[in-house]
Design a protein around this motif. Structure first.
Motif, short mmCIF file in Angstrom:
data_model
loop_
_atom_site.label_atom_id
_atom_site.label_comp_id
_atom_site.label_asym_id
_atom_site.label_seq_id
_atom_site.Cartn_x
_atom_site.Cartn_y
_atom_site.Cartn_z
N LEU A 93 0.82 -1.21 0.00
CA LEU A 93 0.00 0.00 0.00
C LEU A 93 0.86 1.26 0.00
O LEU A 93 0.51 2.28 -0.60
N THR A 94 2.03 1.19 0.63
CA THR A 94 2.97 2.31 0.61
C THR A 94 3.56 2.49 -0.78
O THR A 94 3.64 3.62 -1.29
N GLU A 95 3.95 1.41 -1.42
CA GLU A 95 4.48 1.47 -2.78
C GLU A 95 3.45 2.04 -3.76
O GLU A 95 3.81 2.74 -4.70
N LEU A 96 2.19 1.75 -3.53
CA LEU A 96 1.11 2.25 -4.39
C LEU A 96 0.71 3.68 -4.03
O LEU A 96 -0.21 4.24 -4.62
N LYS A 97 1.41 4.26 -3.05
CA LYS A 97 1.16 5.64 -2.58
C LYS A 97 -0.22 5.80 -1.94
O LYS A 97 -0.78 6.89 -1.93
N LEU A 98 -0.75 4.72 -1.38
CA LEU A 98 -2.02 4.78 -0.65
C LEU A 98 -1.76 5.01 0.83
O LEU A 98 -2.64 5.49 1.55
N LEU A 99 -0.55 4.68 1.27
CA LEU A 99 -0.08 4.94 2.63
C LEU A 99 1.25 5.65 2.55
O LEU A 99 1.95 5.57 1.53
N MET A 100 1.59 6.31 3.64
CA MET A 100 2.93 6.89 3.77
C MET A 100 3.35 6.78 5.22
O MET A 100 2.51 6.55 6.10
N VAL A 101 4.62 6.91 5.46
CA VAL A 101 5.15 6.89 6.82
C VAL A 101 5.44 8.34 7.20
O VAL A 101 6.15 9.05 6.50
N VAL B 275 6.67 11.53 9.95
CA VAL B 275 7.98 11.83 10.55
C VAL B 275 8.27 11.07 11.84
O VAL B 275 9.42 10.94 12.23
N VAL B 276 7.24 10.55 12.48
CA VAL B 276 7.47 9.77 13.71
C VAL B 276 7.38 8.26 13.45
O VAL B 276 7.34 7.46 14.36
N GLY B 277 7.35 7.88 12.15
CA GLY B 277 7.39 6.47 11.79
C GLY B 277 6.06 5.75 11.79
O GLY B 277 6.02 4.53 11.75
N GLU B 278 4.96 6.51 11.82
CA GLU B 278 3.63 5.89 11.80
C GLU B 278 3.09 5.86 10.37
O GLU B 278 3.33 6.79 9.59
N TYR B 279 2.37 4.80 10.06
CA TYR B 279 1.71 4.73 8.76
C TYR B 279 0.45 5.59 8.79
O TYR B 279 -0.33 5.51 9.74
N VAL B 280 0.28 6.40 7.76
CA VAL B 280 -0.93 7.22 7.63
C VAL B 280 -1.45 7.09 6.21
O VAL B 280 -0.69 6.91 5.26
N ILE B 281 -2.75 7.20 6.07
CA ILE B 281 -3.38 7.08 4.77
C ILE B 281 -3.21 8.40 4.01
O ILE B 281 -3.33 9.48 4.58
N THR B 282 -2.88 8.30 2.73
CA THR B 282 -2.71 9.49 1.89
C THR B 282 -4.06 9.91 1.32
O THR B 282 -5.05 9.19 1.43
N ASN B 283 -4.08 11.07 0.68
CA ASN B 283 -5.31 11.49 0.01
C ASN B 283 -5.70 10.49 -1.08
O ASN B 283 -6.88 10.19 -1.27
N LYS B 284 -4.69 9.98 -1.77
CA LYS B 284 -4.95 8.95 -2.79
C LYS B 284 -5.56 7.71 -2.13
O LYS B 284 -6.49 7.11 -2.68
N GLY B 285 -5.07 7.36 -0.97
CA GLY B 285 -5.61 6.22 -0.23
C GLY B 285 -7.05 6.45 0.20
O GLY B 285 -7.89 5.55 0.12
N LYS B 286 -7.34 7.67 0.65
CA LYS B 286 -8.72 8.02 1.03
C LYS B 286 -9.65 7.94 -0.17
O LYS B 286 -10.77 7.41 -0.07
N ASP B 287 -9.19 8.44 -1.32
CA ASP B 287 -9.99 8.36 -2.54
C ASP B 287 -10.24 6.91 -2.94
O ASP B 287 -11.34 6.53 -3.32
N TYR B 288 -9.19 6.11 -2.84
CA TYR B 288 -9.27 4.68 -3.17
C TYR B 288 -10.27 3.98 -2.26
O TYR B 288 -11.12 3.22 -2.71
N LEU B 289 -10.18 4.27 -0.97
CA LEU B 289 -11.08 3.67 0.00
C LEU B 289 -12.52 4.06 -0.29
O LEU B 289 -13.42 3.21 -0.29
N GLN B 290 -12.75 5.31 -0.58
CA GLN B 290 -14.10 5.78 -0.86
C GLN B 290 -14.64 5.21 -2.18
O GLN B 290 -15.80 4.85 -2.28
N LYS B 291 -13.78 5.08 -3.16
CA LYS B 291 -14.19 4.57 -4.47
C LYS B 291 -14.57 3.09 -4.41
O LYS B 291 -15.58 2.68 -4.97
N TYR B 292 -13.75 2.29 -3.75
CA TYR B 292 -13.96 0.85 -3.77
C TYR B 292 -14.80 0.32 -2.62
O TYR B 292 -15.23 -0.83 -2.66
N ASN B 293 -15.01 1.13 -1.60
CA ASN B 293 -15.91 0.72 -0.54
C ASN B 293 -16.50 1.96 0.13
O ASN B 293 -16.10 2.32 1.22
#
Length: 88
Positions: A57-65, A67-85
């Motif tokens: 999901l990070t490679e697909l730019k749906l997640l990113m890490v 500055v404190v090393g936590e995974y967070v959803i990107t805007n692209k990930g939010k769009d993907y989530l809304q589109k597919y579910n």
């Protein structure tokens, strides 16, 4: 039970998810502020599987890490989530 087959029973909701649903579930959980440990627990303590999904999901730019090393959803990930579910 048929000969040569092993019966494996797990009590997890995750067992019934398709690959696409697994990716969406991870995105959903992270968008709600859940952490990696929560996901590992939900995936029957399969840390390797969760890390593979999160890396993909990070490679697909749906997640990113962040500055404190936590995974967070990107805007692209939010769009993907809304589109597919959109019901999540």
């Amino acid at each position: 039970m048929e000969r040569g087959k092993t019966r494996i029973t797990k009590n997890s909701y995750i067992d019934n998810l398709s690959e696409m649903q697994s990716a969406l579930f991870i995105l959903k959980c992270l968008s709600e502020g859940k952490n990696e440990e929560y996901l590992i627990q939900r995936f029957d303590n399969d840390e390797q599987l969760v890390r593979i999904w999160m890396n993909l999901l990070t490679e697909l730019k749906l997640l990113m890490v962040n500055v404190v090393g936590e995974y967070v959803i990107t805007n692209k990930g939010k769009d993907y989530l809304q589109k597919y579910n959109p019901h999540w």
